[in-house]
Design a protein around this motif. Sequence first.
Motif, PDB file in Angstrom:
ATOM      1  N   LEU A 156     -12.049 -12.079   4.680  1.00  0.00           N
ATOM      2  CA  LEU A 156     -12.055 -12.539   3.287  1.00  0.00           C
ATOM      3  C   LEU A 156     -11.826 -14.040   3.198  1.00  0.00           C
ATOM      4  CD1 LEU A 156      -9.751  -9.838   1.631  1.00  0.00           C
ATOM      5  CD2 LEU A 156     -12.245  -9.926   1.587  1.00  0.00           C
ATOM      6  N   PRO A 157     -12.365 -14.673   2.166  1.00  0.00           N
ATOM      7  CA  PRO A 157     -11.987 -16.064   1.896  1.00  0.00           C
ATOM      8  C   PRO A 157     -10.485 -16.124   1.624  1.00  0.00           C
ATOM      9  CG  PRO A 157     -13.879 -15.402   0.552  1.00  0.00           C
ATOM     10  CD  PRO A 157     -13.360 -14.168   1.231  1.00  0.00           C
ATOM     11  N   ALA A 158      -9.871 -17.252   1.908  1.00  0.00           N
ATOM     12  CA  ALA A 158      -8.412 -17.381   1.809  1.00  0.00           C
ATOM     13  C   ALA A 158      -7.878 -16.983   0.441  1.00  0.00           C
ATOM     14  CB  ALA A 158      -7.989 -18.804   2.147  1.00  0.00           C
ATOM     15  N   LYS A 159      -8.542 -17.386  -0.625  1.00  0.00           N
ATOM     16  CA  LYS A 159      -8.052 -17.071  -1.976  1.00  0.00           C
ATOM     17  C   LYS A 159      -8.082 -15.558  -2.233  1.00  0.00           C
ATOM     18  CE  LYS A 159      -6.912 -18.521  -6.196  1.00  0.00           C
ATOM     19  NZ  LYS A 159      -6.051 -19.553  -6.637  1.00  0.00           N
ATOM     20  N   GLN A 160      -9.158 -14.880  -1.819  1.00  0.00           N
ATOM     21  CA  GLN A 160      -9.233 -13.426  -1.995  1.00  0.00           C
ATOM     22  C   GLN A 160      -8.186 -12.727  -1.138  1.00  0.00           C
ATOM     23  OE1 GLN A 160     -13.219 -12.008  -1.351  1.00  0.00           O
ATOM     24  NE2 GLN A 160     -14.014 -13.076  -3.138  1.00  0.00           N
ATOM     25  N   ARG A 161      -7.955 -13.236   0.062  1.00  0.00           N
ATOM     26  CA  ARG A 161      -6.934 -12.658   0.935  1.00  0.00           C
ATOM     27  C   ARG A 161      -5.559 -12.784   0.277  1.00  0.00           C
ATOM     28  NH1 ARG A 161      -6.022 -15.330   6.560  1.00  0.00           N
ATOM     29  NH2 ARG A 161      -8.032 -16.083   5.955  1.00  0.00           N
ATOM     30  N   LEU A 162      -5.305 -13.943  -0.307  1.00  0.00           N
ATOM     31  CA  LEU A 162      -4.041 -14.162  -0.999  1.00  0.00           C
ATOM     32  C   LEU A 162      -3.881 -13.194  -2.164  1.00  0.00           C
ATOM     33  CD1 LEU A 162      -1.462 -15.767  -1.696  1.00  0.00           C
ATOM     34  CD2 LEU A 162      -2.938 -17.284  -3.043  1.00  0.00           C
ATOM     35  N   VAL A 163      -4.906 -13.062  -2.996  1.00  0.00           N
ATOM     36  CA  VAL A 163      -4.840 -12.170  -4.158  1.00  0.00           C
ATOM     37  C   VAL A 163      -4.633 -10.733  -3.703  1.00  0.00           C
ATOM     38  CG1 VAL A 163      -6.167 -11.242  -6.110  1.00  0.00           C
ATOM     39  CG2 VAL A 163      -6.143 -13.709  -5.671  1.00  0.00           C
ATOM     40  N   PHE A 164      -5.345 -10.310  -2.677  1.00  0.00           N
ATOM     41  CA  PHE A 164      -5.175  -8.955  -2.167  1.00  0.00           C
ATOM     42  C   PHE A 164      -3.748  -8.753  -1.665  1.00  0.00           C
ATOM     43  CE2 PHE A 164      -5.235  -5.610   1.006  1.00  0.00           C
ATOM     44  CZ  PHE A 164      -5.918  -4.602   0.331  1.00  0.00           C
ATOM     45  N   HIS A 165      -3.251  -9.713  -0.921  1.00  0.00           N
ATOM     46  CA  HIS A 165      -1.891  -9.630  -0.402  1.00  0.00           C
ATOM     47  C   HIS A 165      -0.871  -9.525  -1.530  1.00  0.00           C
ATOM     48  CE1 HIS A 165       1.709 -10.364   1.889  1.00  0.00           C
ATOM     49  NE2 HIS A 165       1.983 -11.387   1.107  1.00  0.00           N
ATOM     50  N   LEU A 166      -1.011 -10.361  -2.541  1.00  0.00           N
ATOM     51  CA  LEU A 166      -0.054 -10.352  -3.651  1.00  0.00           C
ATOM     52  C   LEU A 166      -0.071  -9.020  -4.403  1.00  0.00           C
ATOM     53  CD1 LEU A 166      -0.595 -13.934  -5.127  1.00  0.00           C
ATOM     54  CD2 LEU A 166       1.282 -13.152  -3.687  1.00  0.00           C
ATOM     55  N   LYS A 167      -1.260  -8.477  -4.609  1.00  0.00           N
ATOM     56  CA  LYS A 167      -1.392  -7.242  -5.390  1.00  0.00           C
ATOM     57  C   LYS A 167      -1.066  -6.000  -4.551  1.00  0.00           C
ATOM     58  CE  LYS A 167      -2.510  -4.861  -9.022  1.00  0.00           C
ATOM     59  NZ  LYS A 167      -1.402  -4.644  -9.931  1.00  0.00           N
ATOM     60  N   TYR A 168      -1.697  -5.886  -3.424  1.00  0.00           N
ATOM     61  CA  TYR A 168      -1.586  -4.659  -2.623  1.00  0.00           C
ATOM     62  C   TYR A 168      -0.300  -4.615  -1.799  1.00  0.00           C
ATOM     63  CZ  TYR A 168      -2.713  -1.115   0.864  1.00  0.00           C
ATOM     64  OH  TYR A 168      -2.681  -0.014   1.678  1.00  0.00           O
ATOM     65  N   GLN A 169       0.000  -5.708  -1.110  1.00  0.00           N
ATOM     66  CA  GLN A 169       1.118  -5.677  -0.188  1.00  0.00           C
ATOM     67  C   GLN A 169       2.438  -6.105  -0.841  1.00  0.00           C
ATOM     68  OE1 GLN A 169      -1.157  -8.013   2.589  1.00  0.00           O
ATOM     69  NE2 GLN A 169      -1.283  -6.289   4.003  1.00  0.00           N
TER      70      GLN A 169
END
Length: 182
Positions: free
Chosen positions: A132-145
């Motif tokens: 994932l692009p860094a921003k999408q990875r960050l958003v996924f991390h914040l929401k999911y993890q």
Amino acid sequence: MNQNPDQEILQLIRQNHTRDMGYRQLIQRYQQRIYQVIRRMVLIHEDADDLTQNTFIKAFKNIDKFQENSTLFTWLYRIATNETLTFLEKKKNRFFFSIDDHQQRLESYLDQPGMPTTEEIEYKLEKALLKLPAKQRLVFHLKYQEELTYEQMSQITETSVGALKASYHLAVKKIEEFLKNE
């Protein structure tokens, strides 16, 4: 009536004779959580450690600018994510290795001991996240993890709720596609 921990820390920091104690308490309270956020993004311990230090240095230098519109953790989280995204962008743009080489290097860290995930599905998820692009990875991390709400994420990233929802949706779709093809 007791103050909340953020207020106690800020009160210590704002007084010359207790400033160092306040900074120590700030670090003790939030360092591990900030490190984990960064580590999930960069994977490499040394990079996460450096970025965690940079986050707190930046926070110390700018503590007078903290307006208390959010919690100290949210403010630190924002600094950490900005530092991490900047770091990842610089790393990606270095001319001496390609993005694919960088991707393979990061994936190789998943095979080393000490990573937080060891089961196969978690391993595959970590590999998918690297795509994932860094921003999408960050958003996924914040929401999911991290299980943050979109409103909390909006405060941290200074991005609209709608844009965050779109980023999360795209990240999930890309992860699903990667896992199907894995």
